[in-house]
Design a protein around this motif. Structure first.
Motif, PDB file in Angstrom:
ATOM      1  N   LEU A 117      30.242 -19.841 -30.720  1.00 33.94           N
ATOM      2  CA  LEU A 117      29.206 -19.159 -31.496  1.00 33.94           C
ATOM      3  C   LEU A 117      29.810 -18.099 -32.404  1.00 33.94           C
ATOM      4  O   LEU A 117      30.963 -17.697 -32.244  1.00 33.94           O
ATOM      5  N   ARG A 118      29.015 -17.711 -33.376  1.00 32.89           N
ATOM      6  CA  ARG A 118      29.407 -16.669 -34.323  1.00 32.89           C
ATOM      7  C   ARG A 118      28.147 -15.957 -34.790  1.00 32.89           C
ATOM      8  O   ARG A 118      27.033 -16.465 -34.645  1.00 32.89           O
ATOM      9  N   LEU A 119      28.344 -14.779 -35.349  1.00 34.25           N
ATOM     10  CA  LEU A 119      27.233 -14.007 -35.876  1.00 34.25           C
ATOM     11  C   LEU A 119      27.285 -14.072 -37.397  1.00 34.25           C
ATOM     12  O   LEU A 119      28.282 -13.702 -38.001  1.00 34.25           O
ATOM     13  N   VAL A 120      26.218 -14.567 -38.003  1.00 35.25           N
ATOM     14  CA  VAL A 120      26.123 -14.629 -39.462  1.00 35.25           C
ATOM     15  C   VAL A 120      25.444 -13.342 -39.919  1.00 35.25           C
ATOM     16  O   VAL A 120      24.279 -13.089 -39.595  1.00 35.25           O
ATOM     17  N   ALA A 121      26.185 -12.509 -40.634  1.00 31.03           N
ATOM     18  CA  ALA A 121      25.706 -11.191 -41.043  1.00 31.03           C
ATOM     19  C   ALA A 121      24.459 -11.287 -41.916  1.00 31.03           C
ATOM     20  O   ALA A 121      24.390 -12.110 -42.831  1.00 31.03           O
ATOM     21  N   SER A 122      23.495 -10.424 -41.621  1.00 35.20           N
ATOM     22  CA  SER A 122      22.271 -10.353 -42.432  1.00 35.20           C
ATOM     23  C   SER A 122      22.571  -9.795 -43.816  1.00 35.20           C
ATOM     24  O   SER A 122      21.940 -10.182 -44.796  1.00 35.20           O
ATOM     25  N   GLU A 123      23.524  -8.875 -43.888  1.00 37.09           N
ATOM     26  CA  GLU A 123      23.958  -8.297 -45.156  1.00 37.09           C
ATOM     27  C   GLU A 123      25.465  -8.488 -45.282  1.00 37.09           C
ATOM     28  O   GLU A 123      26.198  -8.238 -44.326  1.00 37.09           O
ATOM     29  N   PRO A 124      25.942  -8.909 -46.440  1.00 37.95           N
ATOM     30  CA  PRO A 124      27.383  -9.148 -46.596  1.00 37.95           C
ATOM     31  C   PRO A 124      28.174  -7.842 -46.649  1.00 37.95           C
ATOM     32  O   PRO A 124      27.629  -6.789 -46.957  1.00 37.95           O
ATOM     33  N   VAL A 125      29.459  -7.957 -46.350  1.00 32.87           N
ATOM     34  CA  VAL A 125      30.334  -6.787 -46.493  1.00 32.87           C
ATOM     35  C   VAL A 125      30.658  -6.627 -47.979  1.00 32.87           C
ATOM     36  O   VAL A 125      30.442  -7.532 -48.784  1.00 32.87           O
ATOM     37  N   ALA A 126      31.193  -5.471 -48.343  1.00 33.72           N
ATOM     38  CA  ALA A 126      31.506  -5.166 -49.742  1.00 33.72           C
ATOM     39  C   ALA A 126      32.400  -6.246 -50.351  1.00 33.72           C
ATOM     40  O   ALA A 126      33.360  -6.694 -49.737  1.00 33.72           O
ATOM     41  N   LEU A 150      31.508  -9.334 -51.094  1.00 37.36           N
ATOM     42  CA  LEU A 150      31.039 -10.689 -50.784  1.00 37.36           C
ATOM     43  C   LEU A 150      29.544 -10.799 -51.062  1.00 37.36           C
ATOM     44  O   LEU A 150      28.845  -9.804 -51.156  1.00 37.36           O
ATOM     45  N   GLN A 151      29.080 -12.032 -51.184  1.00 35.52           N
ATOM     46  CA  GLN A 151      27.655 -12.295 -51.319  1.00 35.52           C
ATOM     47  C   GLN A 151      27.104 -12.712 -49.964  1.00 35.52           C
ATOM     48  O   GLN A 151      27.850 -13.100 -49.068  1.00 35.52           O
ATOM     49  N   LYS A 152      25.804 -12.664 -49.827  1.00 38.72           N
ATOM     50  CA  LYS A 152      25.149 -13.057 -48.577  1.00 38.72           C
ATOM     51  C   LYS A 152      25.337 -14.551 -48.337  1.00 38.72           C
ATOM     52  O   LYS A 152      25.123 -15.374 -49.226  1.00 38.72           O
ATOM     53  N   SER A 153      25.750 -14.892 -47.111  1.00 35.61           N
ATOM     54  CA  SER A 153      25.888 -16.292 -46.721  1.00 35.61           C
ATOM     55  C   SER A 153      24.514 -16.884 -46.428  1.00 35.61           C
ATOM     56  O   SER A 153      23.567 -16.158 -46.109  1.00 35.61           O
ATOM     57  N   GLN A 154      24.435 -18.186 -46.526  1.00 37.07           N
ATOM     58  CA  GLN A 154      23.199 -18.883 -46.184  1.00 37.07           C
ATOM     59  C   GLN A 154      22.906 -18.653 -44.700  1.00 37.07           C
ATOM     60  O   GLN A 154      23.795 -18.756 -43.863  1.00 37.07           O
ATOM     61  N   GLU A 155      21.665 -18.342 -44.372  1.00 33.67           N
ATOM     62  CA  GLU A 155      21.301 -18.125 -42.980  1.00 33.67           C
ATOM     63  C   GLU A 155      21.389 -19.441 -42.218  1.00 33.67           C
ATOM     64  O   GLU A 155      21.120 -20.508 -42.773  1.00 33.67           O
ATOM     65  N   PRO A 156      21.759 -19.367 -40.952  1.00 33.29           N
ATOM     66  CA  PRO A 156      21.813 -20.594 -40.153  1.00 33.29           C
ATOM     67  C   PRO A 156      20.422 -21.208 -40.020  1.00 33.29           C
ATOM     68  O   PRO A 156      19.422 -20.488 -39.972  1.00 33.29           O
ATOM     69  N   VAL A 203      32.500 -13.202 -36.824  1.00 34.56           N
ATOM     70  CA  VAL A 203      31.460 -12.664 -37.696  1.00 34.56           C
ATOM     71  C   VAL A 203      31.603 -13.266 -39.093  1.00 34.56           C
ATOM     72  O   VAL A 203      32.652 -13.132 -39.724  1.00 34.56           O
ATOM     73  N   VAL A 204      30.545 -13.945 -39.545  1.00 34.96           N
ATOM     74  CA  VAL A 204      30.516 -14.437 -40.926  1.00 34.96           C
ATOM     75  C   VAL A 204      30.141 -13.238 -41.783  1.00 34.96           C
ATOM     76  O   VAL A 204      28.987 -12.821 -41.842  1.00 34.96           O
ATOM     77  N   ALA A 205      31.156 -12.673 -42.435  1.00 36.99           N
ATOM     78  CA  ALA A 205      30.981 -11.425 -43.180  1.00 36.99           C
ATOM     79  C   ALA A 205      30.325 -11.631 -44.539  1.00 36.99           C
ATOM     80  O   ALA A 205      29.801 -10.686 -45.127  1.00 36.99           O
ATOM     81  N   GLY A 206      30.357 -12.859 -45.049  1.00 39.73           N
ATOM     82  CA  GLY A 206      29.758 -13.133 -46.348  1.00 39.73           C
ATOM     83  C   GLY A 206      30.359 -14.367 -46.985  1.00 39.73           C
ATOM     84  O   GLY A 206      31.086 -15.132 -46.348  1.00 39.73           O
ATOM     85  N   TRP A 207      30.066 -14.548 -48.275  1.00 37.33           N
ATOM     86  CA  TRP A 207      30.422 -15.753 -49.022  1.00 37.33           C
ATOM     87  C   TRP A 207      31.065 -15.351 -50.337  1.00 37.33           C
ATOM     88  O   TRP A 207      30.725 -14.333 -50.926  1.00 37.33           O
ATOM     89  N   SER A 208      31.984 -16.197 -50.805  1.00 38.48           N
ATOM     90  CA  SER A 208      32.531 -16.015 -52.157  1.00 38.48           C
ATOM     91  C   SER A 208      33.029 -17.357 -52.685  1.00 38.48           C
ATOM     92  O   SER A 208      33.119 -18.337 -51.946  1.00 38.48           O
ATOM     93  N   ARG A 209      33.382 -17.379 -53.947  1.00 41.66           N
ATOM     94  CA  ARG A 209      33.940 -18.594 -54.553  1.00 41.66           C
ATOM     95  C   ARG A 209      35.428 -18.747 -54.229  1.00 41.66           C
ATOM     96  O   ARG A 209      35.981 -19.810 -54.372  1.00 41.66           O
ATOM     97  N   SER A 210      36.057 -17.661 -53.765  1.00 47.58           N
ATOM     98  CA  SER A 210      37.488 -17.662 -53.469  1.00 47.58           C
ATOM     99  C   SER A 210      37.712 -17.675 -51.959  1.00 47.58           C
ATOM    100  O   SER A 210      36.955 -17.069 -51.202  1.00 47.58           O
TER     101      SER A 210
END
Length: 181
Positions: free
Chosen positions: A123-132, A134-140, A93-100
């Motif tokens: 395969l993996r699931l890219v979360a529609s909403e990030p976890v606490a 983190l920021q939202k990752s770019q959609e596939p 699960v891609v939980a989100g994005w950060s600079r760190s």
């Protein structure tokens, strides 16, 4: 030369196959959500379909280069989740994005998102909403799926043409040497 021409024709066939595959992926976004596959089937991967996963527990984290929803470069945080029931033995699960690249504080929950290719786990699931935290990752996007078969076909045909020119130059050189002797 025949082998190079054969490889060029094969790449043209692969280009046609890839275009059909990409059209299928493009159409996937308009289809209803599916259950996250317990065991992915290589011939029928549900890339770019909406799905959800119940991440019961995060077993491990990995951070890979990625982009956020605004296109900024940084780290995509992928949780290896323990799952149960119809979702099988686990999920990425891609939980989100950060600079760190530091692992976020998240222990799991129900996650909705889009199924995307994963280099290590198919395969993996890219979360529609990030976890606490983190920021939202770019959609596939299908734009990220390489489709360079036409270029490879042209390359093989050029190699065959160059080999033909070299062959004729070699024959001409041999005939010139024989005429001087």
């Amino acid at each position: 030369m025949a082998t190079m021409i054969g490889l060029g024709i094969w790449q043209l066939q692969r280009a046609e196959w890839k275009n059909e595959l990409l059209a299928t992926y493009e159409a996937a976004s308009d289809q209803p959500a599916i259950s996250y596959p317990s065991v992915p089937v290589a011939d029928d991967l549900p890339y770019f379909r909406r799905s959800s996963v119940n991440c019961l527990e995060v077993l491990a984290w990995r951070a890979v280069s990625g982009r956020n929803a605004n296109g900024q470069s940084g780290w995509a945080h992928i949780a290896h989740c323990k799952t149960a029931g119809a979702e099988g033995p686990g999920a990425q699960v891609v939980a989100g994005w950060s600079r760190s690249s530091d692992d976020p504080e998240w222990s799991g929950d129900l996650v909705d998102g889009i199924i995307a290719p994963d280099s290590q786990h198919i395969l993996r699931l890219v979360a529609s909403e990030p976890v606490a935290g983190l920021q939202k990752s770019q959609e596939p996007s299908t734009e990220d799926v390489p489709n360079n078969h036409m270029g490879y076909a042209v390359q093989w045909f050029l190699f065959a043409g160059i080999a033909l020119v070299i062959y004729f130059l070699a024959l001409r050189g041999r005939n010139s040497a024989a005429a001087k002797a």
